[in-house]
Design an enzyme around this catalytic site. Structure first.
Site, PDB file in Angstrom:
ATOM      1  N   GLN A 269      19.190 -38.588   5.848  1.00  0.00           N
ATOM      2  CA  GLN A 269      19.286 -39.683   4.887  1.00  0.00           C
ATOM      3  C   GLN A 269      20.174 -40.802   5.420  1.00  0.00           C
ATOM      4  OE1 GLN A 269      21.012 -37.590   1.542  1.00  0.00           O
ATOM      5  NE2 GLN A 269      22.525 -36.663   2.860  1.00  0.00           N
ATOM      6  N   ASP A 325      30.422 -34.609  -1.407  1.00  0.00           N
ATOM      7  CA  ASP A 325      31.493 -35.608  -1.514  1.00  0.00           C
ATOM      8  C   ASP A 325      32.851 -34.989  -1.793  1.00  0.00           C
ATOM      9  OD1 ASP A 325      31.331 -34.930  -4.264  1.00  0.00           O
ATOM     10  OD2 ASP A 325      29.919 -36.567  -4.625  1.00  0.00           O
ATOM     11  N   GLU A 345      26.572 -27.416   1.803  1.00  0.00           N
ATOM     12  CA  GLU A 345      26.083 -28.794   1.928  1.00  0.00           C
ATOM     13  C   GLU A 345      25.191 -28.888   3.160  1.00  0.00           C
ATOM     14  OE1 GLU A 345      25.042 -32.559   2.014  1.00  0.00           O
ATOM     15  OE2 GLU A 345      26.203 -31.798   0.302  1.00  0.00           O
ATOM     16  N   ASP A 377      20.996 -25.487   4.391  1.00  0.00           N
ATOM     17  CA  ASP A 377      20.101 -25.800   3.281  1.00  0.00           C
ATOM     18  C   ASP A 377      20.343 -24.803   2.163  1.00  0.00           C
ATOM     19  OD1 ASP A 377      17.607 -26.895   1.991  1.00  0.00           O
ATOM     20  OD2 ASP A 377      16.971 -24.835   2.343  1.00  0.00           O
ATOM     21  N   ALA A 378      20.584 -25.295   0.962  1.00  0.00           N
ATOM     22  CA  ALA A 378      20.952 -24.419  -0.146  1.00  0.00           C
ATOM     23  C   ALA A 378      19.870 -23.386  -0.446  1.00  0.00           C
ATOM     24  CB  ALA A 378      21.249 -25.253  -1.400  1.00  0.00           C
ATOM     25  N   ASP A 401      25.100 -29.334  -7.759  1.00  0.00           N
ATOM     26  CA  ASP A 401      25.409 -30.766  -7.762  1.00  0.00           C
ATOM     27  C   ASP A 401      24.617 -31.434  -6.641  1.00  0.00           C
ATOM     28  OD1 ASP A 401      26.568 -33.191  -8.334  1.00  0.00           O
ATOM     29  OD2 ASP A 401      28.426 -32.774  -7.253  1.00  0.00           O
TER      30      ASP A 401
END
Length: 539
Positions: A269, A325, A345, A377-378, A401
């Site tokens: 991203q 974050d 994350e 990767d979750a 989240d």
């Protein structure tokens, strides 16, 4: 071994030109095929990436781009038929146009989107670029086939072998381009520089083919014109490459309302951090692919609403999926009794920014020894059972989240299967909170998430709060089993700026304009939430 063919009569043409028809030059042609195929696929991947970044494109946008590109390939092949008897000069013209259009496409699309301020103009550029690049790439194969057959008196079997070699080189080049884009070009150069450099590679491949092979098919005059054309395009791309950073900064300044203090393009991203000061208050903002993730002026409202309901049953160990974050981890570390936080994350670039530019906001939470950061990767991590990170009996709280499901990859993380895997990691007395979008702006996405979590065997309690930056924002509180969990908070957590028991009680009430919807759950097989998010993004 050579053969001769009269050059076309006319001013500036030469006497018969010697044409190489031996075996040595055909590998050069096939190598050029592979290089051009790699460039063509990179242009296509750049368009798909840009569609996701500036359009919020999902399956529909990707399907349209791919289908349009494939259709344009066929159109280009048909358009090339009248020129196969002039294959050499036409091929140089096609490659010059392809290098120019493909090289500038990313910059043109980005500038269009940022200057017009809407998706309509950029969609027009996207469609035109897709059609042009597809048509030009489609014209390559018939022209190269004609070149490879020069000097041959072959039957059907020999023609089939030539076509097989051509297709093999074409597909091998596409494989190389497909690997270079996500693993090298995009993360190291970014979309615009990568597209411009690919255009230069495209021109270089054509120039090498002209110097070693095609000049034998052309008169001196036409060879000089072809070389000059390639040189002009290469110069234009070089100018673009030299100025693209300035163009990007100018465009980005029009896209983001505040000055950009950090920017990076990861493999996943585009990440942007902006900062401005208003009446002595610093407003720092994080954007992922152009979508705002938080503002430092009011993120505490969101973060407290995410964290506090999840820790009501006094967990000792907490799992955070996403939240790179570091804001959720920051609040968790202030909760009495929380001795360990596992943070999963995907993007290491987000974590790096969190440790540096965002450190003031998250108070260095990711560097705390109680936080175990996992880069993964979750979905894959949950499927592997968390690689043994879960405590005996499971986590006492799970926070999901994650960014809104605007892409197929993100929609996996809003599926029944995903929440089922999360349930296996949660203790019997544990709680899970999922950020679920806005009940007002994206009502289908919100209530689809509620239904999807419940379909995975959780008892659910939806709630929402007002976050000035985002407006009405919703969450789902879930507990293993069928009963809806009570929405409550602890009385031993200090220094909260927004949440209190009264606010939390009212958060479970929904007005008539955001009333519950009865929707089918989203699954891996049918990612219904992807279309929900797309409609909300357009709105």
């Amino acid at each position: 071994m050579t053969a001769t063919r009269p050059s076309p009569p006319g001013p500036g043409t030469a006497a018969p030109v010697a044409i190489p028809v031996g075996r040595w030059w055909r590998p050069v042609v096939l190598a050029s095929v592979a290089a051009c195929a790699a460039c063509g696929l990179i242009y296509e991947l750049a368009l798909i990436t840009l569609a996701t970044t500036v359009q919020g494109g999902g399956i529909v946008a990707t399907s349209l781009i791919v289908a349009g590109y494939v259709a344009a390939l066929g159109l280009g092949a048909l358009l090339a038929k009248p020129f196969v008897d002039r294959a050499a000069s036409t091929f140089i013209g096609v490659e010059a146009a392809l290098g120019l259009v493909g090289g500038v496409s990313a910059t043109a699309l980005y500038v269009t989107f940022t200057t017009l301020g809407s998706a309509t103009g950029s969609m027009v550029v996207l469609v035109l670029a897709t059609a042009a690049i597809g048509a030009l790439v489609g014209a390559e194969v018939p022209l190269l086939m004609a070149l490879l057959q020069t000097g041959r008196r072959s039957g059907a079997a020999e023609a089939g072998r030539v076509l097989a070699n051509l297709n093999a080189a074409d597909y091998l080049g596409a494989l190389v381009g497909g690997l270079l884009w996500p693993f090298l070009l995009l993360p190291t150069l970014g979309m615009q520089q990568a597209a411009a450099i690919t255009g230069l590679v495209n021109i270089a491949a054509a120039a090498i083919l002209l110097a070693l092979v095609l000049r034998g098919f052309l008169s001196r005059r036409r060879t000089a014109i072809a070389a000059l054309t390639l040189a002009v395009v290469a110069t234009l791309l070089g100018v673009l490459l030299a100025t693209v950073d300035n163009v990007t900064e100018w465009s980005r300044a029009r896209l983001y309302p505040d000055p950009v203090i950090a920017h990076t393009q990861s493999a996943y991203q585009e990440i942007v951090v902006t900062e401005a000061t208003y009446k002595g208050r610093t407003d720092r903002r994080l954007y992922l692919d152009g979508a705002l993730q938080y503002s430092s002026l009011d993120e505490y409202r969101y973060t407290e609403s995410l964290v506090q309901p999840a820790v009501a049953r006094r967990p000792g160990e907490v799992l955070v999926l996403g939240g790179g974050d570091g804001l959720a981890a920051r609040d968790l570390l202030d909760v009495p009794g929380v001795r360990r936080v596992v943070q999963v994350e995907l993007d290491p670039a987000v974590l790096e920014l969190a440790r540096e530019e965002l450190r003031e906001d998250n108070e260095g939470s990711l560097a705390d020894p109680r936080v175990d950061v996992v880069v993964d990767d979750a979905f894959s991590w949950l499927r592997r059972g968390g690689d043994g990170a879960a405590p005996p009996g499971g986590f006492g709280a799970v926070l999901v989240d994650l960014p809104d499901p605007r892409t197929p990859a993100l929609s996996r993380l809003y599926s029944r299967e995903f929440y089922g895997l999360a349930r296996q990691m949660t203790g019997e007395d544990g709680l899970m909170v999922v950020q679920s979008g806005s009940p007002y702006a994206t009502p289908h996405q919100f209530w689809r998430t509620v239904e999807t979590v419940e379909s995975a065997g959780w008892g659910v309690t939806p709630y929402h709060v007002h976050v000035p930056t985002f407006g009405d924002w919703g969450f789902v509180l879930a507990s293993p089993g069928e009963g809806a969990p009570e929405l409550r908070m602890r009385d031993d957590v200090e220094d909260l700026r927004f949440l209190d028991p009264g606010v939390l009680r009212s958060a479970a009430q929904f007005g008539r304009d955001v009333a519950p919807m009865d929707l089918e759950p989203s699954t891996l097989d049918r990612p219904r939430i992807l279309d929900d998010a797309r409609r909300g993004f357009e709105r």
